[in-house]
Design a protein around this motif. Structure first.
Motif, PDB file in Angstrom:
ATOM      1  N   ALA A  43       0.838  -1.152  -0.034  1.00  0.00           N
ATOM      2  CA  ALA A  43       0.057   0.104   0.105  1.00  0.00           C
ATOM      3  C   ALA A  43       0.907   1.270   0.151  1.00  0.00           C
ATOM      4  CB  ALA A  43      -0.996  -0.150   1.241  1.00  0.00           C
ATOM      5  N   VAL A  71       3.220   2.232  -7.982  1.00  0.00           N
ATOM      6  CA  VAL A  71       2.134   2.138  -6.998  1.00  0.00           C
ATOM      7  C   VAL A  71       1.685   3.476  -6.841  1.00  0.00           C
ATOM      8  CG1 VAL A  71       1.189   1.181  -4.872  1.00  0.00           C
ATOM      9  CG2 VAL A  71       3.188   0.009  -6.095  1.00  0.00           C
ATOM     10  N   ASP A  74      -2.237   6.199  -2.481  1.00  0.00           N
ATOM     11  CA  ASP A  74      -3.621   5.516  -2.049  1.00  0.00           C
ATOM     12  C   ASP A  74      -3.983   4.272  -2.646  1.00  0.00           C
ATOM     13  OD1 ASP A  74      -3.721   7.769  -0.107  1.00  0.00           O
ATOM     14  OD2 ASP A  74      -4.352   8.933  -1.737  1.00  0.00           O
ATOM     15  N   SER A  75      -2.963   3.569  -3.233  1.00  0.00           N
ATOM     16  CA  SER A  75      -3.644   2.495  -4.219  1.00  0.00           C
ATOM     17  C   SER A  75      -2.536   1.238  -3.436  1.00  0.00           C
ATOM     18  CB  SER A  75      -3.405   2.692  -5.536  1.00  0.00           C
ATOM     19  OG  SER A  75      -1.838   2.777  -5.927  1.00  0.00           O
ATOM     20  N   THR A  76      -2.939  -0.186  -3.852  1.00  0.00           N
ATOM     21  CA  THR A  76      -2.375  -1.088  -3.505  1.00  0.00           C
ATOM     22  C   THR A  76      -1.743  -1.963  -4.683  1.00  0.00           C
ATOM     23  OG1 THR A  76      -3.328  -1.057  -1.467  1.00  0.00           O
ATOM     24  CG2 THR A  76      -2.370  -3.087  -1.841  1.00  0.00           C
ATOM     25  N   TRP A  77      -0.406  -2.597  -4.317  1.00  0.00           N
ATOM     26  CA  TRP A  77      -0.197  -3.396  -5.717  1.00  0.00           C
ATOM     27  C   TRP A  77      -0.039  -4.870  -4.970  1.00  0.00           C
ATOM     28  CZ3 TRP A  77       5.333  -4.914  -6.234  1.00  0.00           C
ATOM     29  CH2 TRP A  77       5.801  -5.668  -7.453  1.00  0.00           C
TER      30      TRP A  77
END
Length: 442
Positions: A43, A71, A74-77
């Motif tokens: 995240a 990434v 505010d996003s998740t890989w």
């Protein structure tokens, strides 16, 4: 893992704005067993895009965490892969295109330790945090208010700091409770090369390099590590004594103006403080590991010249594939630093072995499995590697200088592993060498 902003007391009494994973600086040690399936949720809580590259890991290119897997904030890989390589001390760090130096320098890094049945069966120190200690070494420059100075003032290498951290702490001390202690040394700096030893010049045994155990312990008093390189060493202590892990002035080879690149610097890293009574450790085994890729199996030889911020005359282009490699191929890469400044060489996905340096047998510390190697100017390093398991024509891996300013400024190329392979661009096969060796491209 959450990439986040924070504040750290790197030196007593000062707070420094830093970045870390799951905390204000650095990140947790990840650990996995050969054969295990790994999944990581990454995240990004930073104000800008980042990546997480699994340095030294053999894994699909789409999971590699290089510049093609950004990434966003505010996003998740969510990468996942299976561990299929020998026990080794690996690490993870950001790899965003053009911003890797800053992200690592601010504190984003951590160890990723791999175990396997062979390593666990050997009589080596392996009680994590007790006699098996991770040591992430970094250098920083701090302003009077504690903030990180990010201006390298035109130094050709990038940032050379004067505050030396071990696991995020200046003046670090490790209590020792056993007669032998294993240190997993990682040069996590962005530019500086270290020459590790002890202040009393005591000997120690190097038992592993970047990508796993050596064939046998190498008794020495020094180990030179350029950015990204690792070494595992085992040192003996007597009850009640102290010794100081030190970086001696490193021999950088025939570089111009070596003192500008840290060649005169002697640096204190980590004090080892032995208890009044120590638990006895088992003696090290005489033999550690068996491995080796026969040179006769190489079907392709490629040549790479590192000069300024270019490889074979070209700077990094995210939209250009420089090299195509056939799945299952064994190749020899001949890498030469034709520049009068320090560089090194890191290859994603694979582990390589050093066949020779200018035709001469490599020294014992370079006879293990590696993924990163220092390039002394005007020397040619012949590296043999095998490209197994993962073919993906749409997802490239990287090869580059791991002095991170150099990487950011274009000293990087891209390769893809495909079912049939190919040639062209930087790193194209040297046809004359192939014909001379009787090899062929496949």
């Amino acid at each position: 893992m959450e990439a986040q902003e924070g504040s750290s007391e790197l030196v007593p009494g000062l707070q420094t704005p830093t970045w870390g994973f799951n905390g204000p600086m650095l990140g947790p040690t990840l650990r996995a067993q050969a054969g295990e399936r790994v999944a990581v949720d990454v995240a990004n809580n930073l104000p800008e895009p980042t990546t997480v590259h699994w340095h030294g890991m053999h894994l699909p290119a789409a999971m590699d965490g290089g510049p093609h897997q950004p990434v966003a904030p505010d996003s998740t890989w969510k990468p996942s892969w299976q561990i299929d390589q020998p026990a080794a001390t690996l690490w993870y760090h950001p790899h965003p295109h053009g911003n890797t130096e800053e992200h690592v320098y601010r504190g984003l890094a951590g160890m990723f330790i791999l175990d396997d049945p062979l390593s666990q069966s050997l009589s080596l120190p392996q009680n994590y945090g007790l006699d098996d200690i991770p040591v992430i070494v970094q250098d920083k420059r701090l302003a009077r208010d504690g903030s990180l100075i990010t201006d390298s003032q035109g130094n050709e290498l990038g940032m050379l700091g004067t505050t030396i951290l071990a696991n995020g702490v200046a003046g670090a001390v490790q209590q020792v409770e056993t007669t032998l202690v294993r240190l997993r040394l990682l040069n996590g700096s962005t530019a500086r090369t270290y020459d590790f030893g002890f202040d009393d010049n005591r000997g120690f045994a190097q038992i592993a390099s970047d990508s796993g155990l050596l064939r046998e312990p190498h008794e020495t008093t020094r180990v030179r590590l350029s950015p990204g390189e690792r070494a595992e060493i085992v040192v003996a202590l007597e009850p009640g004594e102290d010794t100081l892990l030190t970086s001696y002035p490193p021999d950088l080879g025939g570089v111009a103006a070596p003192s500008a690149f840290g060649s005169a610097d002697r640096l204190d890293i980590l004090k080892l403080q032995a208890a009044p009574q120590l638990q006895p450790s088992s003696p090290l085994p005489a033999r550690l590991a068996e491995f080796g890729i026969p040179e006769s199996e190489a079907g392709v030889t490629r040549t790479f010249e590192v000069q300024d911020r270019q490889i074979n005359g070209r700077s990094m282009d995210m939209d250009r594939i420089d090299t195509e490699v056939a799945l299952g191929a064994t190749e020899i890469w001949e890498v030469t630093n034709t520049h009068g400044v320090p560089h090194n060489w890191h290859v994603h996905d694979v582990q390589f072995e050093v066949l020779d340096i200018d035709g001469a047998e490599p020294p014992p510390e370079l006879q293990g499995r590696k993924d990163t190697i220092y390039l002394e100017p005007e020397h040619t390093y012949r590296l043999i590697m095998r490209f197994e398991d993962y073919a993906d024509p749409d997802s490239p891996y990287m090869y580059h200088c791991h002095l991170l300013l150099h990487e950011d400024q274009g000293l990087m190329g891209q390769f893809v592993v495909t079912q049939s392979g190919g040639s062209g661009g930087a790193g194209q096969p040297d046809q004359r060498r192939q014909e001379h060796d009787g090899g062929h491209q496949h």
